[in-house]
Design an enzyme around this catalytic site. Structure first.
Site, mmCIF file in Angstrom:
data_model
loop_
_atom_site.group_PDB
_atom_site.id
_atom_site.type_symbol
_atom_site.label_atom_id
_atom_site.label_comp_id
_atom_site.label_asym_id
_atom_site.label_seq_id
_atom_site.Cartn_x
_atom_site.Cartn_y
_atom_site.Cartn_z
ATOM 1 N N ASP A 142 42.356 49.373 44.829
ATOM 2 C CA ASP A 142 41.506 48.198 45.036
ATOM 3 C C ASP A 142 40.124 48.519 44.470
ATOM 4 O OD1 ASP A 142 43.782 47.589 46.543
ATOM 5 O OD2 ASP A 142 42.635 46.539 48.090
ATOM 6 N N LYS A 205 41.265 39.910 44.343
ATOM 7 C CA LYS A 205 40.981 40.047 45.769
ATOM 8 C C LYS A 205 39.573 39.526 46.034
ATOM 9 C CE LYS A 205 40.441 43.822 49.138
ATOM 10 N NZ LYS A 205 40.663 45.260 49.392
ATOM 11 N N LYS A 241 44.799 38.364 47.024
ATOM 12 C CA LYS A 241 44.551 39.015 48.309
ATOM 13 C C LYS A 241 43.209 38.585 48.891
ATOM 14 C CE LYS A 241 43.881 43.558 50.480
ATOM 15 N NZ LYS A 241 43.896 45.020 50.292
#
Lengths: 305, 495
Positions: A142, A205, A241
């Protein structure tokens, strides 16, 4: 279909895709009026649990804490019908602990990297950070984008950094954190989404969880629509996400409705949708048991890790 | 922007409802009080019709009878007009604006208190989804009463320097698409200005008007101030032609509107007509496309397209036409068609069998004339009257599907190249009720908007209503305005 992707000209990121704020928020309001009952609710609650990236990102995280979280991730509830979560998400120095604990249970190890949460480091050290996490055993990275560069208008720099991190990831999946709370406008969110996807993100995300506002529904809708346009243009499915601030089942179901009615059934699985959350899993469990038994159980019946 | 061939080759359309379809979530109608038989509401009492005839009101979602409703004939209209005249001369007409306002506020509050019951009944009688009757129709009904209640004691500010006086007895005829909302648009300004009312509901949707009559009765409004009758066209003719009616307010088809205008020509009666439409929704290539698609959907599929100001023609700039069409096809797949009482329903039942036949006839004609049709793959129930969301392409200004008001969930799609061409096509219709413009550029909204010959032009939104905003038509879409300050004037004589 996929071969053609490489032939696509990269869009001119200085051009802005118009997004109408009022329209986006109205659409979210309308979808929030969907009423999810009985079987379709039960199914969605279990799916949501299966989509959670169980997360701990604190300076006080210890190997013990991470191991406890991994056990919970693999075995959230004594009932064998209740699924495990999708992944655990930790800092790079705890990836090895997490990797050893989850083993080949099917739960993935995700690691934040690239100088999370600010990204205010040299590209070299951010790439090193990424390579380290991958070597330690992370399945998913991430990363954070350089918001400063984005806000300064250096879109190509943001693009190149993401592409470089993607390369450093090797086999690991790349989730690109836009930190939408710092980008402020929906048009910025859209632009950052496009840059990330064209640069090679597997997931986009919303947030680090360290900046308020974190994930919101309208921001998520804008990102889902970006994913949809990218799919129309390339045939490639990118994951989504939302992370931060999603604490209860009702909110989680509302996010799933956004996905269901924007991208359709193909995205309703942990390969293409995740929740970044720490406390959501327990609320989902409580609601799942409520659906099974008809009664709410005391919070004492749910483990706290 | 990508063209159709590229879109098809790269990704095709998305798949919806294959993985997660929602279970039924119906609103329960068990607390709704429904009588077996509804009598005419005349002089504050529910009164059987003189000729004793009743007709059935059916639920269009299952074709079952909801109740029997009285048919008003000439003697009933005579009685209703007489009651209204007496109330005007003796009670309501003598009240101060402030007192009138109190009654109207009371009606508004009572409507809010019983909003859920009204929403459910409106959906049962008319077929509209509960989401709309609950979130749009009934809240707006209360809002219009609240708004005009506020005007009741401030009329001199609406018409500075003049002495406004009420007309007297207003004869009002409303359509079946928004039974309660149209009743509110008619009754609220009439009462605020001191007029009394004889209102006829539509033949297929008479029930909620009688529920409103119950509220009016409970509110203690002086008997005869508002009289509510039901029946078909012949009943309407009796109201329009009644010699003691001072003003006629009609909402309905252009065809009937023209007949009314003819029969009123040369009389002293005032009138307002709110008639049909064939609005163009203009989408420029610099628009926020996803939000424009949402607006197109709201414009044509709101209330099954039974909306006089529906955006039934889509004009889209050529460069984005394929993308918009591709997105529209995906978007209509997510529209839930079915039980109006289900909270997830987006498109309910077509209001009546006759209307469904009319829509189907237009669809057939569209195909015969060479249009390319696309419908959503939604499953519709076997009973009741249903029409899937329908898109038509490859049509031009000369096709009947582009020219005629269909009053159903059918969208005709055309393209344009320049703003001038968009305006020409938008105005190339006998109607002029509404229009829509979608662009990210503020100046273009005004530049194009001022050339659209329609009563309402929405920018980057569609089908938005507010009590403070006037509504009405150009050309064959009608005469006069309802709503806002403008909506007071047709009920006032000024000198």
């Amino acid at each position: 279909m996929a071969e053609e992707t490489t032939l696509l000209p990269r869009p001119d990121f200085t051009r802005t895709v118009p997004i109408d704020k009022v329209g986006v928020e109205e659409r979210v309001d309308r979808l929030n009026k969907r009423s999810i009952k009985t079987e379709s609710k039960f199914w969605a609650l279990k799916l949501a649990l299966n989509m959670v990236d169980l997360t701990t990102l604190e300076g006080m995280d210890t190997p013990g804490k991470v191991r406890q979280m991994c056990y919970k991730a693999m075995h959230p509830h004594p009932d064998p019908d209740i699924p495990a979560v999708a992944a655990v998400c930790v800092y790079p120095n705890l990836v090895r602990v997490a990797r050893e604990t989850v083993g080949d249970s099917g739960v993935n190890v995700a690691s934040v990297a690239t100088g999370f949460p600010s990204g205010m480091y040299t590209l070299e050290s951010r790439l090193e950070d990424t390579r380290y996490a991958v070597e330690e055993g992370a399945d998913e990275i991430d990363m954070v984008i350089s918001r400063w560069a984005f806000l300064k208008g250096e879109y190509n720099r943001v693009f190149d950094e993401i592409a470089a991190v993607k390369e450093a990831c090797g086999e690991a999946h790349l989730k690109v954190i836009l930190e939408t709370g710092e980008l402020e406008t929906y048009e910025n969110v859209r632009k950052a989404s496009d840059i990330a996807m064209y640069a090679g993100a597997d997931f986009i995300k919303t947030s680090t969880g360290k900046v308020k506002p974190a994930a919101t529904q309208p921001v998520t809708l804008v990102m889902l629509e970006a994913i949809r346009d990218f799919y129309y243009a390339t045939g490639k499915k990118i994951g989504m996400k939302p992370a931060g601030g999603i604490r209860d089942s009702k909110t989680a179901l509302r996010y799933l409705i956004l996905v269901n009615e924007t991208l359709g059934g193909d995205w309703l699985n942990p390969h293409l949708f995740r929740f970044g959350a720490s406390s959501l899993a327990n609320d989902l469990l409580m609601q799942i048991i409520k659906q099974q038994t008809g009664n709410y159980q005391s919070a004492d019946y749910f483990t706290i890790d | 922007m990508l063209e159709e061939k590229q879109l098809e080759k790269r990704a095709g359309n998305l798949i919806f409802r294959n993985v997660w379809d929602y279970d039924p979530a119906p609103e329960k109608p068990d607390h709704v009080r429904l009588k077996e038989k509804y009598d005419l509401f005349i002089n504050g009492e529910f009164t059987p019709p003189e000729e004793g005839r009743y007709f059935e009101s059916v639920n269009p979602a299952n074709e079952q009878k909801l109740a029997e409703v009285a048919e008003a004939t000439k003697p009933d209209i005579d009685k209703a007009v007489e009651a209204a005249r007496n109330a005007y001369n003796r009670t309501w007409g003598k009240l101060s604006g402030r007192e009138r306002g109190k009654y109207i506020y009371r009606i508004a509050r009572m409507l809010q208190e019983r909003a859920r019951e009204f929403a459910i009944l409106e959906s049962m009688d008319g077929g509209k989804p509960i989401r709309e009757s609950r979130d749009a129709d009934i809240p707006l009904v209360a809002a219009y009463f609240f708004y005009y209640a506020g005007w009741a004691d401030k009329l001199q500010y609406a018409t500075p320097g003049m002495q406004p006086r009420p007309y007297g007895v207003a004869g009002q005829i409303i359509p079946w698409n928004f039974p309660m909302l149209m009743a509110a648009w008619k009754i609220a300004p009439a009462l605020a200005t001191g007029n009394t009312v004889v209102l006829k509901s539509a033949e297929t949707t008479p029930i909620t008007a009688y529920k409103l009559a119950e509220i009016i009765q409970d509110s203690g409004l002086p008997p005869g101030t508002v009289n509510i009758v039901s029946g078909a066209g012949e009943t309407g003719v009796e109201i329009v032609n009644h010699p003691d009616i001072d003003k006629v307010a009609f909402t309905g088809s252009t065809e009937v509107g023209k007949l009314i205008q003819k029969s009123l020509a040369g009389t002293r009666k005032g009138y307002t007509l709110e008639l049909g439409g064939k609005a163009a929704n203009i989408v420029f290539e610099d628009a926020a496309i996803d939000q424009a698609v949402e607006g197109i959907v709201n414009g044509i599929f709101f209330n099954q397209g039974h909306v006089c100001c529906a955006g039934s023609r889509l004009l889209v700039q050529e460069g984005v036409a394929d993308m918009v069409y591709h997105k529209l096809k995906d978007r209509i797949e997510t529209l839930v068609v079915g039980d109006p009482l289900d909270k997830n329903t987006d498109i309910g039942a077509i209001n009546s069998k006759a209307q469904l036949e009319r829509i189907n006839k237009f669809i057939e004609k569209g195909l015969e004339e060479g249009g390319e049709m696309h419908q959503s793959s939604a499953n519709v129930p076997s009973n009741g009257y249903w029409c899937k969301p329908t898109l038509f392409r490859n049509v031009s200004q000369s096709h009947s599907i582009v020219q005629s008001e269909i009053f159903g969930p059918v969208l005709a799609i055309q393209t344009f190249r320049t703003p001038k061409e968009a305006v020409e096509k938008a105005n190339n219709t006998p109607y002029g009720l509404s229009g829509g413009i979608w662009t990210d550029k503020g100046s273009k909204i005004f530049q194009v908007g001022q050339h659209i010959r329609a009563g309402v032009v929405w920018a980057n939104t569609f089908n938005k209503f507010d009590p403070t905003s006037p509504f009405g038509g150009y050309k064959e879409s009608g005469i006069g305005r309802e709503g806002g300050l403008h909506g007071l004037l047709p009920y006032l004589k000024l000198n």
